[in-house]
Structures are given as structure tokens and as C-alpha cells.
Write a protein that holds these residues in place. Sequence first.
Motif, PDB file in Angstrom:
ATOM      1  N   THR A   5      86.215  57.001  35.468  1.00  0.00           N
ATOM      2  CA  THR A   5      85.803  57.353  34.698  1.00  0.00           C
ATOM      3  C   THR A   5      86.083  55.891  33.111  1.00  0.00           C
ATOM      4  O   THR A   5      85.513  56.146  32.171  1.00  0.00           O
ATOM      5  CB  THR A   5      87.092  58.018  33.124  1.00  0.00           C
ATOM      6  N   ASN A   6      85.787  54.630  33.750  1.00  0.00           N
ATOM      7  CA  ASN A   6      85.898  53.981  33.414  1.00  0.00           C
ATOM      8  C   ASN A   6      85.200  53.454  33.074  1.00  0.00           C
ATOM      9  O   ASN A   6      84.095  53.156  33.806  1.00  0.00           O
ATOM     10  CB  ASN A   6      86.701  52.283  33.967  1.00  0.00           C
ATOM     11  N   ASN A   7      84.150  52.424  32.287  1.00  0.00           N
ATOM     12  CA  ASN A   7      83.358  51.106  32.338  1.00  0.00           C
ATOM     13  C   ASN A   7      81.762  52.272  31.843  1.00  0.00           C
ATOM     14  O   ASN A   7      80.995  51.486  32.473  1.00  0.00           O
ATOM     15  CB  ASN A   7      83.013  50.872  33.227  1.00  0.00           C
ATOM     16  N   ILE A   8      82.058  53.438  31.161  1.00  0.00           N
ATOM     17  CA  ILE A   8      80.994  54.354  31.565  1.00  0.00           C
ATOM     18  C   ILE A   8      79.706  53.850  29.760  1.00  0.00           C
ATOM     19  O   ILE A   8      80.386  54.411  29.088  1.00  0.00           O
ATOM     20  CB  ILE A   8      81.284  55.784  31.314  1.00  0.00           C
ATOM     21  N   SER A   9      78.564  53.789  30.256  1.00  0.00           N
ATOM     22  CA  SER A   9      77.439  53.942  29.287  1.00  0.00           C
ATOM     23  C   SER A   9      76.816  54.061  28.929  1.00  0.00           C
ATOM     24  O   SER A   9      76.850  54.625  29.520  1.00  0.00           O
ATOM     25  CB  SER A   9      77.122  51.628  30.098  1.00  0.00           C
ATOM     26  N   LEU A  10      76.734  54.723  27.879  1.00  0.00           N
ATOM     27  CA  LEU A  10      75.910  55.622  27.450  1.00  0.00           C
ATOM     28  C   LEU A  10      75.145  55.597  26.660  1.00  0.00           C
ATOM     29  O   LEU A  10      75.287  54.764  25.631  1.00  0.00           O
ATOM     30  CB  LEU A  10      76.632  57.078  26.877  1.00  0.00           C
ATOM     31  N   PRO A  11      74.026  55.915  26.681  1.00  0.00           N
ATOM     32  CA  PRO A  11      72.607  57.163  27.410  1.00  0.00           C
ATOM     33  C   PRO A  11      73.152  56.274  29.001  1.00  0.00           C
ATOM     34  O   PRO A  11      72.828  54.771  28.845  1.00  0.00           O
ATOM     35  CB  PRO A  11      72.193  57.379  27.034  1.00  0.00           C
ATOM     36  N   ALA A  12      72.746  57.354  30.259  1.00  0.00           N
ATOM     37  CA  ALA A  12      72.939  56.769  31.396  1.00  0.00           C
ATOM     38  C   ALA A  12      71.372  56.346  31.381  1.00  0.00           C
ATOM     39  O   ALA A  12      70.514  56.481  30.956  1.00  0.00           O
ATOM     40  CB  ALA A  12      73.125  57.716  32.341  1.00  0.00           C
ATOM     41  N   ASP A  13      71.744  55.414  32.875  1.00  0.00           N
ATOM     42  CA  ASP A  13      70.509  54.616  32.961  1.00  0.00           C
ATOM     43  C   ASP A  13      69.931  55.562  33.770  1.00  0.00           C
ATOM     44  O   ASP A  13      69.733  57.370  34.029  1.00  0.00           O
ATOM     45  CB  ASP A  13      70.831  53.342  34.192  1.00  0.00           C
ATOM     46  N   TRP A  14      68.358  55.197  33.211  1.00  0.00           N
ATOM     47  CA  TRP A  14      66.980  56.384  33.739  1.00  0.00           C
ATOM     48  C   TRP A  14      67.129  56.921  35.212  1.00  0.00           C
ATOM     49  O   TRP A  14      66.913  57.964  35.620  1.00  0.00           O
ATOM     50  CB  TRP A  14      65.474  56.501  33.648  1.00  0.00           C
ATOM     51  N   ARG A  15      67.429  55.686  36.343  1.00  0.00           N
ATOM     52  CA  ARG A  15      68.191  55.949  37.312  1.00  0.00           C
ATOM     53  C   ARG A  15      68.995  56.903  37.812  1.00  0.00           C
ATOM     54  O   ARG A  15      68.892  57.589  39.022  1.00  0.00           O
ATOM     55  CB  ARG A  15      68.286  54.181  37.975  1.00  0.00           C
ATOM     56  N   ASP A  16      70.106  56.918  36.729  1.00  0.00           N
ATOM     57  CA  ASP A  16      71.072  57.940  37.460  1.00  0.00           C
ATOM     58  C   ASP A  16      70.583  59.388  37.414  1.00  0.00           C
ATOM     59  O   ASP A  16      70.859  60.830  38.334  1.00  0.00           O
ATOM     60  CB  ASP A  16      72.114  58.093  36.089  1.00  0.00           C
ATOM     61  N   PHE A  17      69.992  59.475  35.956  1.00  0.00           N
ATOM     62  CA  PHE A  17      69.615  60.765  35.766  1.00  0.00           C
ATOM     63  C   PHE A  17      68.443  61.566  36.909  1.00  0.00           C
ATOM     64  O   PHE A  17      68.475  62.384  37.632  1.00  0.00           O
ATOM     65  CB  PHE A  17      68.299  60.636  34.754  1.00  0.00           C
ATOM     66  N   TRP A  18      67.568  59.884  37.733  1.00  0.00           N
ATOM     67  CA  TRP A  18      66.799  60.147  38.990  1.00  0.00           C
ATOM     68  C   TRP A  18      67.571  60.675  40.177  1.00  0.00           C
ATOM     69  O   TRP A  18      67.177  61.968  40.648  1.00  0.00           O
ATOM     70  CB  TRP A  18      66.053  59.229  39.296  1.00  0.00           C
ATOM     71  N   ALA A  19      68.395  60.072  40.395  1.00  0.00           N
ATOM     72  CA  ALA A  19      69.398  60.573  41.286  1.00  0.00           C
ATOM     73  C   ALA A  19      70.080  61.901  41.365  1.00  0.00           C
ATOM     74  O   ALA A  19      70.134  62.672  42.416  1.00  0.00           O
ATOM     75  CB  ALA A  19      70.517  59.152  41.121  1.00  0.00           C
ATOM     76  N   LEU A  20      70.391  62.346  40.172  1.00  0.00           N
ATOM     77  CA  LEU A  20      70.642  63.829  39.582  1.00  0.00           C
ATOM     78  C   LEU A  20      69.996  64.512  40.760  1.00  0.00           C
ATOM     79  O   LEU A  20      70.855  66.005  40.677  1.00  0.00           O
ATOM     80  CB  LEU A  20      70.644  64.025  38.873  1.00  0.00           C
ATOM     81  N   THR A  21      68.427  64.730  40.393  1.00  0.00           N
ATOM     82  CA  THR A  21      67.470  65.064  41.524  1.00  0.00           C
ATOM     83  C   THR A  21      67.200  65.502  42.362  1.00  0.00           C
ATOM     84  O   THR A  21      66.717  65.995  43.485  1.00  0.00           O
ATOM     85  CB  THR A  21      66.453  65.360  40.869  1.00  0.00           C
ATOM     86  N   LYS A  22      68.263  64.518  43.182  1.00  0.00           N
ATOM     87  CA  LYS A  22      68.579  64.847  45.059  1.00  0.00           C
ATOM     88  C   LYS A  22      67.097  64.206  45.123  1.00  0.00           C
ATOM     89  O   LYS A  22      66.438  64.940  45.868  1.00  0.00           O
ATOM     90  CB  LYS A  22      69.363  65.911  45.008  1.00  0.00           C
ATOM     91  N   PRO A  23      66.575  62.935  44.930  1.00  0.00           N
ATOM     92  CA  PRO A  23      65.421  62.521  45.158  1.00  0.00           C
ATOM     93  C   PRO A  23      64.262  63.405  46.735  1.00  0.00           C
ATOM     94  O   PRO A  23      63.586  63.639  46.832  1.00  0.00           O
ATOM     95  CB  PRO A  23      64.635  62.118  45.047  1.00  0.00           C
ATOM     96  N   ARG A  24      65.066  62.571  47.906  1.00  0.00           N
ATOM     97  CA  ARG A  24      64.684  63.036  49.722  1.00  0.00           C
ATOM     98  C   ARG A  24      65.260  64.581  49.599  1.00  0.00           C
ATOM     99  O   ARG A  24      64.444  65.086  50.129  1.00  0.00           O
ATOM    100  CB  ARG A  24      66.020  62.740  50.240  1.00  0.00           C
ATOM    101  N   VAL A  25      65.997  65.305  48.640  1.00  0.00           N
ATOM    102  CA  VAL A  25      65.460  66.896  49.199  1.00  0.00           C
ATOM    103  C   VAL A  25      64.538  67.223  48.243  1.00  0.00           C
ATOM    104  O   VAL A  25      63.834  68.176  49.182  1.00  0.00           O
ATOM    105  CB  VAL A  25      67.265  67.526  48.297  1.00  0.00           C
ATOM    106  N   MET A  26      64.213  66.750  47.348  1.00  0.00           N
ATOM    107  CA  MET A  26      62.865  66.889  46.431  1.00  0.00           C
ATOM    108  C   MET A  26      61.953  67.033  47.470  1.00  0.00           C
ATOM    109  O   MET A  26      60.651  67.885  46.835  1.00  0.00           O
ATOM    110  CB  MET A  26      63.222  66.363  44.896  1.00  0.00           C
TER     111      MET A  26
END
Length: 301
Positions: A5-26
Amino acid sequence: MTIATNNISLPADWRDFWALTKPRVMSLVVFTALCGLLAAPGDIHPVIAFTAILCIATGAGASGALNQWYEAELDAKMKRTAGRPLPDGRMERESALQFGIGLAAFSVGIMGVAVNWLSAGILAFSIFFYAVVYTMWLKPNTPQNIVIGGAAGAFPPVIGWAAVTGDVTLLPVLMFALIFFWTPPHFWALALFMKSDYGAAGIPMLPNVAGQRVTRNQIFGYSFVLAAVAVAPWALGMTGTLYGTTAIVLNLLFLGLAFAVWRSETTEAVAMKAEKRLFAFSILYLFIAFAALALDRMVLA
């Protein structure tokens, strides 16, 4: 182990949102959906076809985001997933939840308005099945999680077909079944050499619950069912020689690799060459099988 939970910088990087979508599965979801769309009889406007595939991809991304939101604590315990945005502390869980819900609503709404409501309904159910039935219920509670949960990843070609035709007939059901019966040997091969990771997270994968020998037997048994389902579209006259020949060759290779896994007595992950070969080939298998089916149907049309 808890989520960082340390060093969270919001808003998160766009690459983090992209990673949430599981691109390889997509990528696999998009490809099988496109093959379902191309295999379907009838015409669809290119813009509508693009919209349908975009909505399916977005829906898959929503499923991935909701899965990672719910499993953030589990992901932190596994080496394979500890670097994801949530367990690595790069994003707040609320952001992932809102992102997933937003993508789900957008994908289903646009699919219904721009394409048709049957495809939108199946898309909505597939998101619900993956995020709720599989992630929240099956995965943490039963070693059959992959068997039943395989339905979640089997819907895309059905959605692609329905986007064109507005109905669901036997061929898209067989395409669904192909992915459904492909999923257990594919994931159990992975689970054999990732056994310690799943054990650390407390996920009841088959090798951890029933042992490696039972898992190897199941992989080999499901490979025969997969072969029968894969050949069925050709045997029933729904496809031509191109797909039939491809399906036979692919499944002979798959059975050979599954046989090697069945014979293996290796217990150490680093030495599981047969299991890793089957897992790698299974991904190629699905891409080639669906590409051949779509091409065959387009040629026949």
C-alpha cells in the motif's frame, strides 16, 4: 503476505489499467470471437463487425479487471501474479472495481444498441460468469474450477456468431465446446508446473487437491474428448476438408503430447518439459483450429 500500500501514486498509469484487462487473454478472446463472426453465414457491415469485436474485447477486459479486483490478496501470494498493479501497490482496489464495472456497462450497452441484444445478452452473461461464478465461487472452492469455469472463455465465438446472425445454431455450440474441453488439459498442464504457486495462494487446483497422477490421467482423458469435439464440425458436414484435415493433425499432435504428460512421473516443476510443451502447444492449437475453421467456412461460402 498482504497487498503493498506504500507509494501509491494516483491516478494510476494508463499501463496499469491496461494490465488490468489481461491483454494476453484478451487476444485469444478477440481472435476466437472474430473467427465465430467470420464463420457465421450472412453479411455484416464492417463498422458493425468492428463494433462487435471491440465490445467483446472490452467485455473481456472488464472480466479481467473485476477478477484482479477480487483476487488482489491471492495475487500477492503468487510469484506469477505478484507484479500486477493491485498486489504491487500501484493502484487502489476501488479504481479497479470502478474501471471493471464501467467497461462492462459500456461493452454490453454498445453491443445491444449497435449490434443486437442477443449478442449483448450473451456478452453480459459471460462477464457475470467469469467475474462472479468462476472468480468468486468456483475458483476458491473446488478443484473442478477450471472444468466448469471454462465456459467463461468459451462464449466469444458464440457472441461473434450471434452478432452476424442474431441466433445460435449447432456450429457455434461446437465452437463453444471446443474451447470448453480444451480448457482443462490446457490449464492443468500449467497447474502441474505451477503447483507451488497455487498452493501458496490456497487455490484448490487439481494437482494440489488430488495429486499429480490424477491430474495427468485427467489431462489425457480430456484430450480424447477434445479430439472428438474438434472433429465433429467436419464429421457433421459443417466444414470442409481444410478444417477436417487440420483438426485431425492438430489432435494427433495434442494426443501425443498429452500421452507424454500421462507417462511422466516427474514431480519437480523445473523438470516438467512434457507439461510445458503441452501447455505451449495448446495455445497454438486453439489459434490454428479456429483460423482453419473460419477460413474453411469463408471458402465454402
